[in-house]
Design a protein around this motif. Structure first.
Motif, PDB file in Angstrom:
ATOM      1  N   ARG A  57       0.852  -1.395  -0.045  1.00 55.14           N
ATOM      2  CA  ARG A  57       0.259  -0.227   0.130  1.00 55.14           C
ATOM      3  C   ARG A  57       0.958   1.820   0.137  1.00 55.14           C
ATOM      4  N   TYR A  58       2.197   1.542   0.706  1.00 58.47           N
ATOM      5  CA  TYR A  58       3.060   2.013   0.872  1.00 58.47           C
ATOM      6  C   TYR A  58       3.763   2.226  -0.216  1.00 58.47           C
ATOM      7  N   ARG A  59       3.574   1.386  -1.208  1.00 54.30           N
ATOM      8  CA  ARG A  59       4.646   1.738  -2.486  1.00 54.30           C
ATOM      9  C   ARG A  59       3.965   2.408  -3.327  1.00 54.30           C
ATOM     10  N   LYS A  60       2.048   1.730  -3.078  1.00 54.89           N
ATOM     11  CA  LYS A  60       1.290   2.004  -4.641  1.00 54.89           C
ATOM     12  C   LYS A  60       0.471   3.321  -3.717  1.00 54.89           C
ATOM     13  N   GLY A  61       0.763   4.243  -3.006  1.00 45.96           N
ATOM     14  CA  GLY A  61       0.605   6.008  -2.287  1.00 45.96           C
ATOM     15  C   GLY A  61      -0.717   5.245  -1.566  1.00 45.96           C
ATOM     16  N   GLN A  62      -1.161   4.276  -1.220  1.00 49.87           N
ATOM     17  CA  GLN A  62      -2.106   4.323  -0.404  1.00 49.87           C
ATOM     18  C   GLN A  62      -2.297   4.019   0.535  1.00 49.87           C
ATOM     19  N   GLU A  63      -3.449   4.598   1.804  1.00 47.18           N
ATOM     20  CA  GLU A  63      -3.426   4.639   3.061  1.00 47.18           C
ATOM     21  C   GLU A  63      -3.005   3.730   3.220  1.00 47.18           C
ATOM     22  N   PRO A  64      -2.442   3.709   4.911  1.00 50.33           N
ATOM     23  CA  PRO A  64      -1.911   2.850   6.151  1.00 50.33           C
ATOM     24  C   PRO A  64      -2.595   1.696   6.109  1.00 50.33           C
ATOM     25  N   PRO A  65      -2.515   0.533   6.149  1.00 52.85           N
ATOM     26  CA  PRO A  65      -3.338  -0.119   6.844  1.00 52.85           C
ATOM     27  C   PRO A  65      -4.157   0.685   8.217  1.00 52.85           C
ATOM     28  N   ALA A  66      -4.774   0.191   8.550  1.00 55.28           N
ATOM     29  CA  ALA A  66      -5.720   0.052   9.426  1.00 55.28           C
ATOM     30  C   ALA A  66      -5.062  -0.438  11.779  1.00 55.28           C
ATOM     31  N   ASP A  67      -5.294   0.076  12.187  1.00 53.28           N
ATOM     32  CA  ASP A  67      -4.212  -0.249  13.935  1.00 53.28           C
ATOM     33  C   ASP A  67      -4.779  -1.460  13.786  1.00 53.28           C
ATOM     34  N   GLU A  68      -5.943  -2.176  13.837  1.00 52.05           N
ATOM     35  CA  GLU A  68      -6.478  -3.908  13.466  1.00 52.05           C
ATOM     36  C   GLU A  68      -5.236  -4.350  12.578  1.00 52.05           C
ATOM     37  N   GLN A  69      -5.647  -4.236  11.189  1.00 52.33           N
ATOM     38  CA  GLN A  69      -4.733  -4.393  10.284  1.00 52.33           C
ATOM     39  C   GLN A  69      -3.424  -4.670  10.766  1.00 52.33           C
ATOM     40  N   LEU A  70      -2.839  -3.703  11.260  1.00 49.18           N
ATOM     41  CA  LEU A  70      -1.538  -3.594  11.520  1.00 49.18           C
ATOM     42  C   LEU A  70      -1.584  -5.178  12.267  1.00 49.18           C
ATOM     43  N   ILE A  71      -1.717  -4.620  13.782  1.00 48.29           N
ATOM     44  CA  ILE A  71      -1.806  -5.891  14.911  1.00 48.29           C
ATOM     45  C   ILE A  71      -2.296  -7.048  14.673  1.00 48.29           C
ATOM     46  N   ASN A  72      -2.758  -8.035  13.205  1.00 50.94           N
ATOM     47  CA  ASN A  72      -3.243  -8.536  13.152  1.00 50.94           C
ATOM     48  C   ASN A  72      -1.719  -8.730  11.950  1.00 50.94           C
ATOM     49  N   ALA A  73      -1.427  -8.558  10.774  1.00 46.97           N
ATOM     50  CA  ALA A  73      -0.211  -8.528  10.194  1.00 46.97           C
ATOM     51  C   ALA A  73       0.749  -9.227  11.237  1.00 46.97           C
ATOM     52  N   ALA A  74       1.020  -8.342  12.605  1.00 49.21           N
ATOM     53  CA  ALA A  74       2.523  -8.703  13.285  1.00 49.21           C
ATOM     54  C   ALA A  74       1.861  -9.480  14.161  1.00 49.21           C
ATOM     55  N   CYS A  75       0.586 -10.425  14.530  1.00 50.30           N
ATOM     56  CA  CYS A  75       0.993 -11.195  15.252  1.00 50.30           C
ATOM     57  C   CYS A  75       0.698 -12.556  13.976  1.00 50.30           C
ATOM     58  N   LYS A  76       0.620 -12.669  13.192  1.00 49.40           N
ATOM     59  CA  LYS A  76       0.979 -13.663  12.315  1.00 49.40           C
ATOM     60  C   LYS A  76       1.907 -13.837  11.324  1.00 49.40           C
ATOM     61  N   ASP A  77       3.088 -12.963  11.788  1.00 47.38           N
ATOM     62  CA  ASP A  77       4.447 -12.283  11.828  1.00 47.38           C
ATOM     63  C   ASP A  77       4.796 -13.419  13.144  1.00 47.38           C
ATOM     64  N   VAL A  78       3.891 -12.891  14.122  1.00 43.88           N
ATOM     65  CA  VAL A  78       5.188 -13.755  15.404  1.00 43.88           C
ATOM     66  C   VAL A  78       4.822 -15.461  14.906  1.00 43.88           C
ATOM     67  N   ARG A  79       3.406 -15.921  14.832  1.00 45.70           N
ATOM     68  CA  ARG A  79       3.363 -16.708  15.171  1.00 45.70           C
ATOM     69  C   ARG A  79       3.710 -18.045  13.318  1.00 45.70           C
ATOM     70  N   LEU A  80       3.840 -17.354  12.622  1.00 47.63           N
ATOM     71  CA  LEU A  80       4.730 -17.990  11.811  1.00 47.63           C
ATOM     72  C   LEU A  80       5.848 -18.412  11.289  1.00 47.63           C
ATOM     73  N   ALA A  81       6.877 -17.124  12.322  1.00 50.42           N
ATOM     74  CA  ALA A  81       7.948 -17.288  12.834  1.00 50.42           C
ATOM     75  C   ALA A  81       8.747 -18.152  14.423  1.00 50.42           C
ATOM     76  N   LEU A  82       7.695 -18.517  14.766  1.00 48.63           N
ATOM     77  CA  LEU A  82       8.078 -18.628  15.727  1.00 48.63           C
ATOM     78  C   LEU A  82       7.555 -20.568  14.805  1.00 48.63           C
ATOM     79  N   LYS A  83       6.372 -20.885  14.633  1.00 51.51           N
ATOM     80  CA  LYS A  83       6.233 -22.221  13.926  1.00 51.51           C
ATOM     81  C   LYS A  83       7.987 -22.837  12.490  1.00 51.51           C
ATOM     82  N   GLU A  84       8.291 -22.124  12.759  1.00 54.33           N
ATOM     83  CA  GLU A  84       9.698 -22.244  11.345  1.00 54.33           C
ATOM     84  C   GLU A  84      10.502 -22.940  12.835  1.00 54.33           C
TER      85      GLU A  84
END
Length: 181
Positions: A57-84
């Motif tokens: 979104r940043y590269r396309k000049g769009q609005e940034p993700p909402a806080d909830e979307q950011l939180i979901n992305a961070a949670c997903k990252d941590v979950r995937l990293a721990l699984k790896e």
């Protein structure tokens, strides 16, 4: 969207490692997400985090993700990293089990040969100890499967009981226990 190239995968792995480090330090999810956001307007450090959350979104000049979307992305990252990490640890444990098993093979061969050739009791004991160690290492001594069934092999019926029925059953069993004293 295709698979990220090697540099992008490395940047994503770094972002995930950073997310885990922040969480280990006790940082809340929203702060983690903002610190690792791609858009400087959202990023708590006011920088563009490479391959951060919302980078497309940043590269396309769009609005940034909402806080909830950011939180979901961070949670997903941590979950995937721990699984790896867990998968990597399991792979390493499998390698170590194979090495230990090969060592036990060598030791067993020596003890077994002496035990069989000379009927040497200490060698027999040693061979048995090696066999026991191998069984523990490989999980061979796990208990057999136990299956509970009802009358005539039928399934056990489970019924829900209301709280007042349970209290009545408890009272009856307590009375019976007092009566047998």
């Amino acid at each position: 969207m295709g698979r990220p190239d090697k540099a992008a995968r490395a940047a994503i792995a770094q972002r995930r490692a950073d997310a885990i480090e922040l969480r280990l330090a006790g940082v809340d999810w929203l702060t983690v997400a903002r610190k690792l956001a791609a858009d400087p307007a959202v990023n708590s450090d006011r920088i563009a985090y490479p391959h951060g959350y919302g980078v497309d979104r940043y590269r396309k000049g769009q609005e940034p993700p909402a806080d909830e979307q950011l939180i979901n992305a961070a949670c997903k990252d941590v979950r995937l990293a721990l699984k790896e990490r867990a998968a990597d640890q399991e792979d390493k444990a499998d390698e170590l089990r194979a090495i230990e098993n090969a060592r036990l093979d060598k030791l067993f061969f020596v003890a077994y040969r002496q035990a069989v050739k000379d009927n040497h009791l200490p060698a027999i004991d040693r061979a048995l100890r090696i066999m026991e160690r191998r069984a523990r290492l490989l999980g061979l001594d796990q208990p057999g499967r136990t299956e509970l069934t009802g009358a005539g092999g039928a399934p056990i019926e489970i019924a829900t009981t209301a709280l007042d029925e349970l209290e009545a059953l408890i009272a009856i069993s307590e009375e019976a226990a007092r009566g047998s004293e």
